[in-house]
Design a protein around this motif. Structure first.
Motif, mmCIF file in Angstrom:
data_model
loop_
_atom_site.group_PDB
_atom_site.id
_atom_site.type_symbol
_atom_site.label_atom_id
_atom_site.label_comp_id
_atom_site.label_asym_id
_atom_site.label_seq_id
_atom_site.Cartn_x
_atom_site.Cartn_y
_atom_site.Cartn_z
ATOM 1 N N VAL A 389 5.596 3.421 3.208
ATOM 2 C CA VAL A 389 4.508 3.071 2.273
ATOM 3 C C VAL A 389 4.649 3.800 1.073
ATOM 4 O O VAL A 389 5.610 4.947 0.910
ATOM 5 C CB VAL A 389 3.301 3.816 2.948
ATOM 6 C CG1 VAL A 389 3.339 5.194 3.108
ATOM 7 C CG2 VAL A 389 1.908 3.369 1.935
ATOM 8 N N THR A 415 4.339 -1.133 4.881
ATOM 9 C CA THR A 415 2.772 -1.309 4.528
ATOM 10 C C THR A 415 2.387 -1.180 3.305
ATOM 11 O O THR A 415 2.620 -0.168 2.727
ATOM 12 C CB THR A 415 2.002 -0.330 5.400
ATOM 13 O OG1 THR A 415 2.315 1.086 4.808
ATOM 14 C CG2 THR A 415 2.322 -0.397 6.839
ATOM 15 N N ASN A 524 5.746 4.812 -10.701
ATOM 16 C CA ASN A 524 5.598 5.115 -9.206
ATOM 17 C C ASN A 524 6.745 6.199 -8.912
ATOM 18 O O ASN A 524 7.901 5.778 -8.968
ATOM 19 C CB ASN A 524 5.706 3.875 -8.165
ATOM 20 C CG ASN A 524 5.513 4.338 -6.824
ATOM 21 O OD1 ASN A 524 5.759 5.343 -6.504
ATOM 22 N ND2 ASN A 524 4.892 3.492 -6.302
ATOM 23 N N GLY A 527 6.580 7.502 -4.915
ATOM 24 C CA GLY A 527 5.518 7.285 -3.901
ATOM 25 C C GLY A 527 4.142 7.864 -4.679
ATOM 26 O O GLY A 527 3.193 7.538 -4.485
HETATM 27 C C1 6R9 Z 1 -0.743 3.979 -0.330
HETATM 28 C C2 6R9 Z 1 -0.409 3.948 -1.663
HETATM 29 C C3 6R9 Z 1 -0.415 2.036 -4.645
HETATM 30 C C4 6R9 Z 1 0.635 1.239 -5.405
HETATM 31 C C5 6R9 Z 1 0.729 -0.202 -5.082
HETATM 32 C C6 6R9 Z 1 2.210 -0.459 -5.172
HETATM 33 C C7 6R9 Z 1 2.905 0.724 -4.598
HETATM 34 C C8 6R9 Z 1 2.358 1.155 -2.080
HETATM 35 C C9 6R9 Z 1 3.809 -0.357 -1.072
HETATM 36 C C10 6R9 Z 1 3.874 -0.448 -2.541
HETATM 37 C C11 6R9 Z 1 5.620 -2.083 -2.492
HETATM 38 C C12 6R9 Z 1 4.816 -1.086 -0.516
HETATM 39 N N1 6R9 Z 1 2.999 0.516 -2.972
HETATM 40 N N2 6R9 Z 1 2.988 0.706 -0.878
HETATM 41 N N3 6R9 Z 1 4.853 -1.015 -3.202
HETATM 42 N N4 6R9 Z 1 5.631 -1.976 -1.019
HETATM 43 N N5 6R9 Z 1 4.658 -1.024 0.979
HETATM 44 O O1 6R9 Z 1 0.838 4.186 -2.246
HETATM 45 O O2 6R9 Z 1 -1.307 4.212 -2.791
HETATM 46 O O3 6R9 Z 1 -0.749 5.706 -4.507
HETATM 47 O O4 6R9 Z 1 -2.665 4.089 -4.766
HETATM 48 O O5 6R9 Z 1 -0.519 3.608 -4.874
HETATM 49 O O6 6R9 Z 1 1.824 1.891 -4.532
HETATM 50 O O7 6R9 Z 1 2.652 -0.459 -6.522
HETATM 51 O O8 6R9 Z 1 -0.074 -0.735 -5.979
HETATM 52 P P1 6R9 Z 1 -1.124 4.495 -4.146
#
Ligand code: 6R9
Length: 651
Positions: A389, A415, A524, A527
Motif C-alpha cells: 500500500v 491495495t 508521494n 508512501g
Molecule cells: C492508504 C494511503 C493516497 C495516495 C493515493 C495514491 C497512492 C496508495 C496505492 C497508491 C498506487 C497503490 N496510493 N495506495 N498508488 N497503488 N496500491 O496511502 O493513503 O496517504 O492518503 O495516500 O497514495 O496516489 O491517492 P494516503
C-alpha cells in the motif's frame, strides 16, 4: 511514471493465480462481485451485520444531499465496544490482541483482548476526569506503543474524535492541526525509540502549545523512555498517575452511526492540510469487511502485521479499527527496520509466526537494496499472504517481495486507497484474483470505480485517464473538518457526481487498473503524501529565500523524492553548501524530517507562465535529468537554459 515505462509495465505477462488451498477456503469468493453489483446497499448491509449495533439502522445509505453521505442512518454503535468488549464477551478475552515489540531488544509486551479492554476503560475514565466529553477533540502525538492504541480507542469509546499527528511531524505541524480542530487535550509520551536511541516528543508538544495559546487544557504524558521532560503544573498529567488509578469499569455509550470518529490531516494542493473527517458506523463496516476480505483473515489462526505508523491512515484502518473489530492477533513494532540490525523485521516475523504481512513499496525497495541474504537468514515460512500500500508497486519490487518474503507462494494484494477513502477500494481478492505484478487489478465487491477522460467519459481498455469513484462507499470521508466548501471543491467539482481521487490510472486490455501516481501537486515520498506548496511555503519562510518551487522526482528508493529550486534574496549574497544544509534543516523543522528535500538547487529564476504559474513539469524534467520539454508557454523561455547551466555546474 512515464508513458513508456507504463507500456513496458503493461506488457507484463506474469500472472499469479491464487494458491489452491487458499482459494478453497477463502473468506470471499467470485460470487461476491455479482451479488454486490446487483444490490450494492444490500451487500454493505450484510457486511454491517458482522458488527454489533445497539439500535439497528433504518436506512443503509442516505445520498439525498450529495456529496454528503450518511451510512446506516439511525443506527447506533460504539467502535471501541466492537473492537474489544464483544470479543471479551464472546469468550475470546484471553486471545492476544497485540504482540507489541519495542525497538530495544527484549522490550516486548503481549496484550490480550481483556487487558486491552480494561486499559481502554481506564483511559476513558481518566479522560472523562480531565473533562473530555463526547464531541471534544483530542490530539494524539505518540510513538508506536500500546498506549497509542489505547488512547485512540478510549476517545472512540467516549465519542471524542481523535486526531493522531504523526510523531515525526514538527511542533508547527502539530500546532496547526491542534488549532484547526481545536483539540482540548493532547496525549503524548516523553519520547519513543527510533534508530537505537530515545527520541523526544514532549518538547514539541510544549512548543506547539506555546504557539496555540490556552486552547489546550491538559497534556496526558506516557512515560516511555524515562528522559527528562519540562512539566507545566496543572496542565501536564502523567498517564501512569491518572490512567492506572482509574477504574476498569466503563459503561460505553452507543453513538449515532454518523458520529465523528476521527480527523486525520493530509496534505492538499494548497499549503493548508486538509482535516479528513471519518464517522463511526460506515467507517467500521468498510474497514472491518475489507480487512477480512482482502487479507482473507482467519482470526483463530492468523498473526497479522501491518508495519504502518499509526500516524497515517493505514495505521488507523488496518492496524487499529479493521483488525481489532475482526478480533485479529497482530504485531505492533515501535522502531525502524534496521534497529539494531537490518534483519529486525524478519526476526519478528519468525518469532511471532506472522502469517499476513502488510507494508509499503518503499520498504520493499529498501530491503531489495540491503540484499536477499538478510531475510533469507530467518524463517519466513509462516507467511501466507502479503500486502502492499501507499504507492504503485513496480513489478521488480513485486517479484522480489513474492520470492524473498513470500517464499514464491504467498499471493500479493496491491491495495489502492486513500486517507479520504478510509478503506481499501481497489485490490485483488487473494482467493479469486490472478495477480499481475504492478496492477491493483479491480474494484472490490461493493465498490464502483472507473477511469475517465477529461469529459468524464469512461476510457476504453488500453487507455489512460483519471481514477474516479462513481458510487458512495461506507468508509468514505464525510467532509473536511470545518470546510464543506473545500470538500466539494477538492473532490466533487471536477465532474458532476464523481469523486475525483487525484490519481492518474490506466485500464489494460483486460480492463484491469494500473495506478500512475498523482496528477496534482501532491508528492508521494515513501508512501507519505506531501504537498509541493507546503514545502515551498516552508522554504520561503526562511529569511534568505525569495522564491521556491518544489517537485517530486522519481527516486529508486522512496518512489518520489523532494527536489527544490530556490531563488535567494539579493541580501543573501553568494552562498554555498552550508546554506543548502541550513535550508534542508529548515524544512525539517517546519514540517518534519520526511519533507526534507533530497536536493536543493539555488537558481537565478524559475520557469513561469505568463499568468505567473510555476511550470513544475519543466523542473521535474531537470530533477529527473531528462531533456526539458516544451517551453513555449513560458514568459521567458531562456530561463530553462539558465537553470540547466546551473545544474551542469553543480557538484
Ligand atoms: C492508504 C494511503 C493516497 C495516495 C493515493 C495514491 C497512492 C496508495 C496505492 C497508491 C498506487 C497503490 N496510493 N495506495 N498508488 N497503488 N496500491 O496511502 O493513503 O496517504 O492518503 O495516500 O497514495 O496516489 O491517492 P494516503
Amino acid at each position: 511514471m512515464s508513458e513508456e515505462t507504463l507500456s513496458n509495465l503493461m506488457n507484463e505477462q506474469r500472472r499469479f493465480a491464487p494458491p489452491a488451498e487458499l482459494a478453497a477456503s477463502a473468506n470471499v469468493t467470485e460470487e461476491a462481485y455479482e451479488r454486490a453489483a446487483s444490490d450494492r446497499e444490500a451487500f454493505w448491509a450484510e457486511a454491517a451485520e458482522r458488527l454489533d449495533w445497539g439500535q439497528k439502522w433504518d436506512q443503509v445509505l442516505d445520498w439525498s444531499n450529495p456529496p454528503f453521505a450518511k451510512w446506516f442512518v439511525g443506527g447506533t454503535i460504539n467502535a471501541a465496544v466492537n473492537c474489544l468488549d464483544r470479543h471479551v464477551e464472546a469468550g475470546r478475552g484471553d486471545k492476544v490482541a497485540l504482540h507489541w515489540v519495542g525497538e530495544p531488544e527484549d522490550d516486548t509486551r503481549d496484550l490480550t483482548y481483556a487487558q486491552l479492554k480494561d486499559e481502554v476503560c481506564r483511559a476513558a475514565n481518566a479522560l472523562t476526569e480531565l473533562g473530555v466529553q463526547k464531541g471534544d477533540r483530542v490530539a494524539i502525538y505518540m510513538p508506536m506503543i500500546p498506549e497509542t492504541v489505547v488512547a485512540m480507542l478510549a476517545c472512540a469509546r467516549l465519542g471524542a474524535p481523535h486526531t493522531v499527528v504523526f510523531g515525526g511531524f514538527s511542533a508547527d505541524a502539530l500546532a496547526s492541526r491542534v488549532t484547526d480542530c481545536e483539540a482540548k487535550v493532547i496525549i503524548t509520551a516523553d519520547g519513543g525509540y527510533r534508530r537505537g536511541a530515545p527520541s523526544a516528543l514532549k518538547p514539541a508538544v510544549d512548543e506547539a502549545i506555546a504557539k496555540v495559546g490556552d486552547l489546550v487544557r491538559n497534556v496526558l504524558v506516557v512515560r516511555r523512555t524515562g528522559q527528562d521532560v519540562d512539566w507545566a503544573e496543572g496542565r501536564d498529567v502523567w498517564w501512569h498517575d491518572v490512567v492506572d488509578a482509574a477504574s476498569a469499569e466503563h459503561e460505553a455509550e452507543l453513538h449515532d452511526s454518523e458520529h465523528p470518529l476521527y480527523v486525520m490531516y493530509t496534505s492538499g494542493t494548497t499549503g493548508k492540510p486538509k482535516g479528513i473527517l471519518h464517522t463511526t458506523g460506515g467507517y467500521l463496516v468498510g474497514t472491518s469487511w475489507t480487512h477480512w476480505a482482502v487479507f482473507d483473515l482467519k482470526p483463530e489462526t492468523d498473526v497479522y502485521w501491518c508495519t504502518a505508523d499509526v500516524g497515517w491512515v493505514t495505521g488507523h484502518s488496518y492496524m487499529v479499527y479493521g483488525p481489532l473489530a475482526n478480533g485479529s492477533t497482530q504485531v505492533m513494532y515501535e522502531g525502524t527496520p534496521d534497529a539494531p540490525h537490518k534483519g529486525r523485521w524478519w526476526e519478528i516475523v519468525e518469532k511471532y509466526g506472522v502469517t499476513i504481512f502488510y507494508t509499503a513499496p518503499t520498504a520493499i525497495r529498501t530491503f531489495m537494496k540491503w540484499g536477499d541474504e538478510i531475510p533469507a537468514k530467518y524463517d519466513r515460512s509462516s507467511i501466507r499472504l502479503l500486502g502492499s500500500v501507499g504507492e504503485p508497486i513496480n513489478p521488480e519490487a513485486y517479484i522480489w517481495y513474492r520470492k524473498n518474503i513470500g517464499g514464491d507462494k504467498a499471493p500479493i494484494v496491491d491495495t489502492w486507497w486513500q486517507t479520504e477513502t478510509g478503506q481499501i477500494l481497489i485490490s485483488p481478492l487473494p482467493g479469486v484474483t490472478s495477480g499481475k505484478p504492478g496492477s491493483a487489478m479491480t474494484p472490490l465487491p461493493g465498490v464502483a470505480a472507473d477511469v475517465v477522460d477529461d469529459e468524464a467519459r469512461p476510457v476504453p481498455n488500453g487507455s489512460g485517464g483519471y481514477l474516479v469513484l462513481t458510487q458512495p462507499w461506507p468508509a468514505m470521508l464525510r467532509t473536511l473538518w470545518g470546510d464543506d466548501q473545500r470538500f466539494k471543491d477538492t473532490y466533487w467539482s471536477r465532474w458532476e457526481g464523481l469523486y475525483f481521487a487525484g490519481d492518474g490510472a490506466k485500464k489494460d486490455d483486460d480492463g484491469d487498473i494500473w495506478l500512475l501516481g498523482r496528477v496534482d501537486d501532491v508528492m508521494n515520498v515513501s508512501g507519505h503524501r506531501l504537498s509541493t506548496t507546503e514545502i515551498e511555503s516552508a522554504l520561503v519562510s526562511h529569511p534568505m529565500v525569495a522564491e521556491a518551487a518544489v517537485v517530486g522526482a522519481a527516486d529508486e528508493m522512496t518512489g518520489q523524492a523532494v527536489c527544490a529550486f530556490v531563488i535567494l534574496r539579493e541580501s543573501a549574497g553568494v552562498q554555498g553548501d552550508d546554506l543548502v544544509t541550513e535550508l534542508r534543516n529548515h524544512v525539517a523543522k517546519e514540517i518534519g524530517g520526511i519533507a526534507k528535500p533530497r536536493q536543493i538547487m539555488i537558481v537565478p529564476e524559475l520557469p513561469k507562465t505568463r499568468s505567473g504559474k510555476i511550470m513544475r513539469r519543466l523542473l521535474k524534467d531537470v530533477a529527473e535529468h531528462r531533456e526539458v520539454g516544451d517551453v513555449t508557454t513560458l514568459a521567458d523561455s531562456t530561463v530553462m537554459d539558465l537553470i540547466k547551466s546551473k545544474e551542469a555546474s553543480a557538484p
